[in-house]
Design a protein around this motif. Structure first.
Motif, PDB file in Angstrom:
ATOM      1  N   ILE A 105      -0.089  17.979  18.594  1.00 39.92           N
ATOM      2  CA  ILE A 105      -1.341  18.653  18.961  1.00 39.92           C
ATOM      3  C   ILE A 105      -1.368  20.017  18.288  1.00 39.92           C
ATOM      4  O   ILE A 105      -0.511  20.873  18.535  1.00 39.92           O
ATOM      5  CB  ILE A 105      -1.448  18.805  20.488  1.00 39.92           C
ATOM      6  N   VAL A 106      -2.350  20.235  17.407  1.00 41.63           N
ATOM      7  CA  VAL A 106      -2.404  21.489  16.652  1.00 41.63           C
ATOM      8  C   VAL A 106      -3.379  22.493  17.267  1.00 41.63           C
ATOM      9  O   VAL A 106      -3.337  23.680  16.923  1.00 41.63           O
ATOM     10  CB  VAL A 106      -2.794  21.236  15.178  1.00 41.63           C
ATOM     11  N   ASP A 107      -4.253  22.046  18.182  1.00 40.06           N
ATOM     12  CA  ASP A 107      -5.183  22.985  18.807  1.00 40.06           C
ATOM     13  C   ASP A 107      -5.759  22.370  20.082  1.00 40.06           C
ATOM     14  O   ASP A 107      -5.992  21.160  20.156  1.00 40.06           O
ATOM     15  CB  ASP A 107      -6.340  23.328  17.866  1.00 40.06           C
ATOM     16  N   SER A 108      -5.965  23.209  21.098  1.00 33.49           N
ATOM     17  CA  SER A 108      -6.642  22.818  22.334  1.00 33.49           C
ATOM     18  C   SER A 108      -7.855  23.727  22.486  1.00 33.49           C
ATOM     19  O   SER A 108      -7.711  24.948  22.602  1.00 33.49           O
ATOM     20  CB  SER A 108      -5.703  22.968  23.542  1.00 33.49           C
ATOM     21  N   LEU A 109      -9.023  23.144  22.449  1.00 38.75           N
ATOM     22  CA  LEU A 109     -10.273  23.892  22.372  1.00 38.75           C
ATOM     23  C   LEU A 109     -11.057  23.773  23.675  1.00 38.75           C
ATOM     24  O   LEU A 109     -10.762  22.934  24.527  1.00 38.75           O
ATOM     25  CB  LEU A 109     -11.123  23.359  21.210  1.00 38.75           C
ATOM     26  N   GLY A 168      -5.686  10.735  31.586  1.00 34.20           N
ATOM     27  CA  GLY A 168      -5.192  11.456  30.408  1.00 34.20           C
ATOM     28  C   GLY A 168      -3.999  10.760  29.780  1.00 34.20           C
ATOM     29  O   GLY A 168      -3.870  10.699  28.555  1.00 34.20           O
ATOM     30  N   ARG A 169      -3.127  10.210  30.604  1.00 34.18           N
ATOM     31  CA  ARG A 169      -1.978   9.469  30.080  1.00 34.18           C
ATOM     32  C   ARG A 169      -2.452   8.213  29.339  1.00 34.18           C
ATOM     33  O   ARG A 169      -1.897   7.860  28.292  1.00 34.18           O
ATOM     34  CB  ARG A 169      -1.026   9.090  31.217  1.00 34.18           C
ATOM     35  N   PHE A 195      -2.262  13.608  28.916  1.00 37.73           N
ATOM     36  CA  PHE A 195      -2.284  13.282  27.486  1.00 37.73           C
ATOM     37  C   PHE A 195      -1.047  13.841  26.788  1.00 37.73           C
ATOM     38  O   PHE A 195      -0.339  13.129  26.065  1.00 37.73           O
ATOM     39  CB  PHE A 195      -3.558  13.871  26.874  1.00 37.73           C
ATOM     40  N   ARG A 196      -0.763  15.105  27.043  1.00 38.41           N
ATOM     41  CA  ARG A 196       0.390  15.744  26.398  1.00 38.41           C
ATOM     42  C   ARG A 196       1.703  15.074  26.832  1.00 38.41           C
ATOM     43  O   ARG A 196       2.612  14.891  26.010  1.00 38.41           O
ATOM     44  CB  ARG A 196       0.439  17.233  26.756  1.00 38.41           C
ATOM     45  N   SER A 197       1.796  14.732  28.106  1.00 38.94           N
ATOM     46  CA  SER A 197       3.065  14.197  28.599  1.00 38.94           C
ATOM     47  C   SER A 197       3.396  12.860  27.954  1.00 38.94           C
ATOM     48  O   SER A 197       4.560  12.594  27.611  1.00 38.94           O
ATOM     49  CB  SER A 197       3.027  14.071  30.129  1.00 38.94           C
ATOM     50  N   GLY A 244       0.419  11.862  13.531  1.00 35.98           N
ATOM     51  CA  GLY A 244      -0.495  12.780  12.862  1.00 35.98           C
ATOM     52  C   GLY A 244      -0.880  13.948  13.753  1.00 35.98           C
ATOM     53  O   GLY A 244      -0.478  14.038  14.922  1.00 35.98           O
ATOM     54  N   GLU A 245      -1.670  14.853  13.177  1.00 39.06           N
ATOM     55  CA  GLU A 245      -2.128  16.031  13.909  1.00 39.06           C
ATOM     56  C   GLU A 245      -3.323  15.667  14.791  1.00 39.06           C
ATOM     57  O   GLU A 245      -4.163  14.850  14.409  1.00 39.06           O
ATOM     58  CB  GLU A 245      -2.514  17.141  12.928  1.00 39.06           C
ATOM     59  N   LEU A 246      -3.371  16.314  15.963  1.00 38.44           N
ATOM     60  CA  LEU A 246      -4.408  15.995  16.946  1.00 38.44           C
ATOM     61  C   LEU A 246      -5.098  17.251  17.446  1.00 38.44           C
ATOM     62  O   LEU A 246      -4.491  18.329  17.527  1.00 38.44           O
ATOM     63  CB  LEU A 246      -3.794  15.274  18.158  1.00 38.44           C
ATOM     64  N   LEU A 247      -6.373  17.087  17.831  1.00 35.39           N
ATOM     65  CA  LEU A 247      -7.127  18.119  18.535  1.00 35.39           C
ATOM     66  C   LEU A 247      -7.433  17.625  19.959  1.00 35.39           C
ATOM     67  O   LEU A 247      -7.700  16.438  20.158  1.00 35.39           O
ATOM     68  CB  LEU A 247      -8.459  18.405  17.843  1.00 35.39           C
TER      69      LEU A 247
END
Length: 342
Positions: A219-223, A169-170, A206-208, A185-188
């Motif tokens: 990150i604008v949404d986690s689906l 993920g990193r 990924f987030r870290s 930019g914005e990410l999903l």
């Protein structure tokens, strides 16, 4: 060395009768797992003729519990079990695949309880669930359990075989941040299921990385797709309509064909970076086309080989040392190093 002498030495060293050694080597049954393991261990230590020894070994029956091969990754995993088992005949291990619906933890638990009585070991690829972990922990008292691809740390398993999912993920986060550049930019993020520990760990990694090094990426949404390929396309379509400024998608699991179709439908193929996992034939084609920008591949054949080596070591079928806590390697593919189709 005389064979009869060898068998007497094995019996003496293992602390069992000659008839017990004979039962183990001739696969007649009626020997406890503990005594069988001691006999096999001393047969190895005393160097009973390897060809002779292998021929007498009982064939181990291993149940593999995983998703249906409708998912392209699990299709590759299924094929890997067939290929690698055939390539390691000295282990005398036969693998039997059982498919479960991963969204139904209760049904998965019932199935594992039913099949466990007929096997010598279990290899499990399942989401995290307390009921399932409790059942596996009880089963682990009488047989070895391996978790594969994604871990179940409370299952009583003897080992987890698979990649370091937080690290993958990193890597995905590093690639996304570099592909988008300083503007960000914005990410999903799209997961198969939050209850699949490997997916959750990939999201955390990924987030870290974005938080540490790419603050312009938001990150604008986690689906969640529920591991349903069609649904993956649908939830991404709705998210892109809600967030027209999205510049990157990290898909942790299945559904890339549907996601790519959504990206094309909305005319975003040249505007949205798509990073995902597993180099299946379908994803290889999309990588070459440029719809997918990077694939992190965990190599199911290497994972299956490691899993069988761990079981082989556990049952004294091999003297090869296996590092139980060492993650399996992964590769990064972009269009320029995408391998040809098999």
């Amino acid at each position: 060395m005389n064979r009869k002498t060898s068998l007497n030495q094995i019996a003496e060293a293992a602390g069992v009768s000659l008839s017990t050694v004979d039962r183990v080597l001739n696969r007649r049954g009626g020997v406890s797992p503990d005594k069988e393991a001691r006999v096999l261990e001393w047969a190895n230590r005393l160097h009973l003729d390897r060809v002779l020894f292998r021929g007498y070994l009982r064939v181990l029956r291993v149940a593999v519990v995983m998703q249906s091969p409708k998912n392209p990754f699990y299709r590759g995993l299924r094929d890997a079990f067939t290929d690698i088992t055939a390539a390691m005949p000295d282990m005398r291990i036969n693998c039997f695949l059982h498919y479960v619906e991963v969204t139904d933890a209760a049904a998965t638990t019932r199935k594992i309880n039913q099949i466990a009585e007929s096997y010598d070991a279990l290899i499990v690829v399942c989401p995290d669930d307390p009921q399932l972990s409790d059942a596996l922990r009880r089963i682990s008292a009488r047989m070895p359990i391996l978790t594969l691809v994604t871990d179940l740390p409370d299952s009583g398993r003897i080992a987890y075989v698979g990649p370091d999912n937080r690290q993958t993920g990193r890597v995905a986060g590093e690639l996304m941040g570099r592909f988008l550049g300083p503007a960000g930019g914005e990410l999903l993020i799209l997961l198969g299921m939050h209850r699949i520990i490997g997916h959750e760990e990939r999201e955390m990694g990924f987030r870290s990385v974005l938080r540490e090094r790419f603050p312009a990426c938001a990150i604008v949404d986690s689906l969640e797709s529920g591991e349903d390929q069609a649904r993956a396309g649908e939830v991404v379509y709705r998210a892109l309509r809600r967030h027209p400024g999205v510049r990157g998608i990290y898909n942790v699991s299945a559904g890339n064909t549907a996601i790519a179709g959504t990206i094309r439908t909305l005319g975003l193929a040249q505007h949205v970076v798509l990073i995902t996992h597993e180099l299946t034939p379908e994803r290889r084609a999309m990588l070459r086309e440029g719809v997918i920008d990077a694939i992190i591949d965990q190599d199911p054949k290497a994972e299956v080989r490691r899993a069988l080596e761990v079981l082989g070591r556990h049952f004294n079928r091999t003297e090869t040392e296996v590092r139980l806590e060492e993650p399996t390697p992964f590769n990064i593919f972009i269009r320029e190093n995408c391998p040809p189709a098999w």
